[in-house]
Design a protein around this motif. Sequence first.
Motif, PDB file in Angstrom:
ATOM      1  N   ALA A   1    -142.479 112.747  19.668  1.00  0.00           N
ATOM      2  CA  ALA A   1    -141.674 113.473  18.684  1.00  0.00           C
ATOM      3  C   ALA A   1    -141.842 114.978  18.897  1.00  0.00           C
ATOM      4  CB  ALA A   1    -142.080 113.090  17.271  1.00  0.00           C
ATOM      5  N   ASP A   2    -140.882 115.751  18.388  1.00  0.00           N
ATOM      6  CA  ASP A   2    -140.918 117.210  18.532  1.00  0.00           C
ATOM      7  C   ASP A   2    -141.793 117.887  17.478  1.00  0.00           C
ATOM      8  OD1 ASP A   2    -139.052 117.163  20.666  1.00  0.00           O
ATOM      9  OD2 ASP A   2    -137.430 116.931  19.215  1.00  0.00           O
ATOM     10  N   PHE A   3    -141.937 117.262  16.343  1.00  0.00           N
ATOM     11  CA  PHE A   3    -142.689 117.859  15.234  1.00  0.00           C
ATOM     12  C   PHE A   3    -143.509 116.767  14.558  1.00  0.00           C
ATOM     13  CE2 PHE A   3    -142.842 118.588  10.609  1.00  0.00           C
ATOM     14  CZ  PHE A   3    -143.563 119.766  10.583  1.00  0.00           C
ATOM     15  N   TRP A   4    -144.794 117.000  14.370  1.00  0.00           N
ATOM     16  CA  TRP A   4    -145.688 116.045  13.704  1.00  0.00           C
ATOM     17  C   TRP A   4    -146.393 116.742  12.558  1.00  0.00           C
ATOM     18  CZ3 TRP A   4    -146.130 110.944  14.924  1.00  0.00           C
ATOM     19  CH2 TRP A   4    -145.586 110.531  16.145  1.00  0.00           C
ATOM     20  N   TYR A   5    -146.649 116.009  11.488  1.00  0.00           N
ATOM     21  CA  TYR A   5    -147.521 116.554  10.456  1.00  0.00           C
ATOM     22  C   TYR A   5    -148.287 115.425   9.774  1.00  0.00           C
ATOM     23  CZ  TYR A   5    -144.912 115.283   6.230  1.00  0.00           C
ATOM     24  OH  TYR A   5    -144.321 114.595   5.198  1.00  0.00           O
ATOM     25  N   LEU A   6    -149.466 115.783   9.290  1.00  0.00           N
ATOM     26  CA  LEU A   6    -150.325 114.830   8.605  1.00  0.00           C
ATOM     27  C   LEU A   6    -149.812 114.650   7.188  1.00  0.00           C
ATOM     28  CD1 LEU A   6    -152.891 113.085   8.453  1.00  0.00           C
ATOM     29  CD2 LEU A   6    -154.127 115.162   7.806  1.00  0.00           C
TER      30      LEU A   6
ATOM     31  N   THR B   1    -153.972 110.204   4.054  1.00  0.00           N
ATOM     32  CA  THR B   1    -155.027 109.425   4.705  1.00  0.00           C
ATOM     33  C   THR B   1    -155.298 108.152   3.903  1.00  0.00           C
ATOM     34  OG1 THR B   1    -156.749 110.668   3.564  1.00  0.00           O
ATOM     35  CG2 THR B   1    -156.144 111.415   5.767  1.00  0.00           C
ATOM     36  N   TYR B   2    -155.796 107.141   4.618  1.00  0.00           N
ATOM     37  CA  TYR B   2    -156.030 105.823   4.031  1.00  0.00           C
ATOM     38  C   TYR B   2    -157.375 105.280   4.489  1.00  0.00           C
ATOM     39  CZ  TYR B   2    -151.139 106.307   2.984  1.00  0.00           C
ATOM     40  OH  TYR B   2    -149.949 106.791   2.511  1.00  0.00           O
ATOM     41  N   ASN B   3    -157.886 104.303   3.757  1.00  0.00           N
ATOM     42  CA  ASN B   3    -159.179 103.710   4.087  1.00  0.00           C
ATOM     43  C   ASN B   3    -159.125 102.766   5.276  1.00  0.00           C
ATOM     44  OD1 ASN B   3    -160.589 105.026   2.031  1.00  0.00           O
ATOM     45  ND2 ASN B   3    -159.957 103.501   0.534  1.00  0.00           N
ATOM     46  N   SER B   4    -157.960 102.176   5.547  1.00  0.00           N
ATOM     47  CA  SER B   4    -157.858 101.243   6.670  1.00  0.00           C
ATOM     48  C   SER B   4    -156.568 101.488   7.450  1.00  0.00           C
ATOM     49  CB  SER B   4    -157.882  99.788   6.171  1.00  0.00           C
ATOM     50  OG  SER B   4    -156.675  99.469   5.510  1.00  0.00           O
ATOM     51  N   ARG B   5    -156.570 101.027   8.677  1.00  0.00           N
ATOM     52  CA  ARG B   5    -155.371 101.162   9.506  1.00  0.00           C
ATOM     53  C   ARG B   5    -154.210 100.360   8.919  1.00  0.00           C
ATOM     54  NH1 ARG B   5    -155.115 101.988  15.597  1.00  0.00           N
ATOM     55  NH2 ARG B   5    -152.883 102.088  15.892  1.00  0.00           N
ATOM     56  N   ALA B   6    -154.511  99.186   8.367  1.00  0.00           N
ATOM     57  CA  ALA B   6    -153.462  98.346   7.770  1.00  0.00           C
ATOM     58  C   ALA B   6    -152.781  99.063   6.604  1.00  0.00           C
ATOM     59  CB  ALA B   6    -154.051  97.013   7.303  1.00  0.00           C
ATOM     60  N   GLN B   7    -153.564  99.748   5.766  1.00  0.00           N
ATOM     61  CA  GLN B   7    -152.978 100.512   4.657  1.00  0.00           C
ATOM     62  C   GLN B   7    -152.098 101.637   5.184  1.00  0.00           C
ATOM     63  OE1 GLN B   7    -156.591 101.739   2.699  1.00  0.00           O
ATOM     64  NE2 GLN B   7    -156.367 100.192   1.081  1.00  0.00           N
ATOM     65  N   CYS B   8    -152.553 102.304   6.220  1.00  0.00           N
ATOM     66  CA  CYS B   8    -151.799 103.401   6.829  1.00  0.00           C
ATOM     67  C   CYS B   8    -150.467 102.897   7.377  1.00  0.00           C
ATOM     68  CB  CYS B   8    -152.628 104.050   7.928  1.00  0.00           C
ATOM     69  SG  CYS B   8    -151.809 105.411   8.770  1.00  0.00           S
ATOM     70  N   GLU B   9    -150.508 101.808   8.123  1.00  0.00           N
ATOM     71  CA  GLU B   9    -149.286 101.267   8.717  1.00  0.00           C
ATOM     72  C   GLU B   9    -148.309 100.763   7.665  1.00  0.00           C
ATOM     73  OE1 GLU B   9    -150.686  98.502  11.665  1.00  0.00           O
ATOM     74  OE2 GLU B   9    -151.123 100.116  13.076  1.00  0.00           O
TER      75      GLU B   9
ATOM     76  N   GLU C   1    -147.795 107.736  13.551  1.00  0.00           N
ATOM     77  CA  GLU C   1    -149.052 107.366  14.199  1.00  0.00           C
ATOM     78  C   GLU C   1    -150.107 107.245  13.110  1.00  0.00           C
ATOM     79  OE1 GLU C   1    -148.329 106.880  18.147  1.00  0.00           O
ATOM     80  OE2 GLU C   1    -150.374 106.961  17.399  1.00  0.00           O
ATOM     81  N   CYS C   2    -150.892 106.198  13.149  1.00  0.00           N
ATOM     82  CA  CYS C   2    -152.073 106.072  12.313  1.00  0.00           C
ATOM     83  C   CYS C   2    -153.249 106.400  13.214  1.00  0.00           C
ATOM     84  CB  CYS C   2    -152.182 104.663  11.730  1.00  0.00           C
ATOM     85  SG  CYS C   2    -150.946 104.323  10.477  1.00  0.00           S
ATOM     86  N   ARG C   3    -153.950 107.468  12.884  1.00  0.00           N
ATOM     87  CA  ARG C   3    -155.008 107.972  13.753  1.00  0.00           C
ATOM     88  C   ARG C   3    -156.339 107.994  13.024  1.00  0.00           C
ATOM     89  NH1 ARG C   3    -153.808 111.700  17.858  1.00  0.00           N
ATOM     90  NH2 ARG C   3    -153.031 109.998  19.028  1.00  0.00           N
ATOM     91  N   SER C   4    -157.359 107.544  13.711  1.00  0.00           N
ATOM     92  CA  SER C   4    -158.703 107.535  13.152  1.00  0.00           C
ATOM     93  C   SER C   4    -159.176 108.974  12.989  1.00  0.00           C
ATOM     94  CB  SER C   4    -159.635 106.771  14.097  1.00  0.00           C
ATOM     95  OG  SER C   4    -160.943 106.780  13.577  1.00  0.00           O
ATOM     96  N   GLU C   5    -159.578 109.318  11.753  1.00  0.00           N
ATOM     97  CA  GLU C   5    -160.008 110.692  11.445  1.00  0.00           C
ATOM     98  C   GLU C   5    -161.196 110.647  10.489  1.00  0.00           C
ATOM     99  OE1 GLU C   5    -156.579 112.702   9.934  1.00  0.00           O
ATOM    100  OE2 GLU C   5    -155.609 112.727  11.884  1.00  0.00           O
ATOM    101  N   GLY C   6    -162.378 110.793  11.023  1.00  0.00           N
ATOM    102  CA  GLY C   6    -163.571 110.858  10.195  1.00  0.00           C
ATOM    103  C   GLY C   6    -163.824 109.635   9.335  1.00  0.00           C
ATOM    104  N   GLY C   7    -163.610 108.454   9.872  1.00  0.00           N
ATOM    105  CA  GLY C   7    -163.855 107.234   9.128  1.00  0.00           C
ATOM    106  C   GLY C   7    -162.679 106.770   8.282  1.00  0.00           C
ATOM    107  N   ARG C   8    -161.614 107.545   8.247  1.00  0.00           N
ATOM    108  CA  ARG C   8    -160.396 107.157   7.521  1.00  0.00           C
ATOM    109  C   ARG C   8    -159.243 107.169   8.508  1.00  0.00           C
ATOM    110  NH1 ARG C   8    -160.138 107.642   1.752  1.00  0.00           N
ATOM    111  NH2 ARG C   8    -158.027 108.401   2.038  1.00  0.00           N
TER     112      ARG C   8
ATOM    113  N   GLY D   1    -155.481 108.679   9.277  1.00  0.00           N
ATOM    114  CA  GLY D   1    -154.471 109.671   8.941  1.00  0.00           C
ATOM    115  C   GLY D   1    -153.087 109.182   9.326  1.00  0.00           C
ATOM    116  N   LEU D   2    -152.139 109.299   8.403  1.00  0.00           N
ATOM    117  CA  LEU D   2    -150.744 108.948   8.676  1.00  0.00           C
ATOM    118  C   LEU D   2    -150.025 110.210   9.113  1.00  0.00           C
ATOM    119  CD1 LEU D   2    -148.188 107.242   8.694  1.00  0.00           C
ATOM    120  CD2 LEU D   2    -148.015 107.588   6.212  1.00  0.00           C
ATOM    121  N   TRP D   3    -149.684 110.253  10.397  1.00  0.00           N
ATOM    122  CA  TRP D   3    -148.932 111.370  10.974  1.00  0.00           C
ATOM    123  C   TRP D   3    -147.484 110.933  11.110  1.00  0.00           C
ATOM    124  CZ3 TRP D   3    -150.820 116.156  12.578  1.00  0.00           C
ATOM    125  CH2 TRP D   3    -152.211 116.317  12.463  1.00  0.00           C
ATOM    126  N   LEU D   4    -146.569 111.701  10.566  1.00  0.00           N
ATOM    127  CA  LEU D   4    -145.143 111.421  10.677  1.00  0.00           C
ATOM    128  C   LEU D   4    -144.545 112.320  11.737  1.00  0.00           C
ATOM    129  CD1 LEU D   4    -144.206 111.092   6.905  1.00  0.00           C
ATOM    130  CD2 LEU D   4    -144.681 109.265   8.545  1.00  0.00           C
TER     131      LEU D   4
END
Length: 88
Positions: A37-42, A45-53, A72-79, A81-84
Amino acid sequence: MLSLGVAMVVGLGLATGVAGAASASVDTGSQAAFAAADFWYLHSTYNSRAQCEAAAQLYLWPNNPGGADDYECRSEGGRWGLWLGFLS
């Protein structure tokens, strides 16, 4: 129409206080998808990847016409992050 959708999604992120640039830990193998993508932003954040997705589906077509083009759901410090991502 896309710019209106971007403004709406960005506004949601700003309202929750989590939008903006942040350094994300990059998993190998997801770097290419993250760069598509051309532009991403956070968005949030969620406790699990399933919640993020599951949350990401609310911001993508067809659930949100004019919304994000990718995520993208990305691992960030134990949580997770949902990046759009948006194409210009």
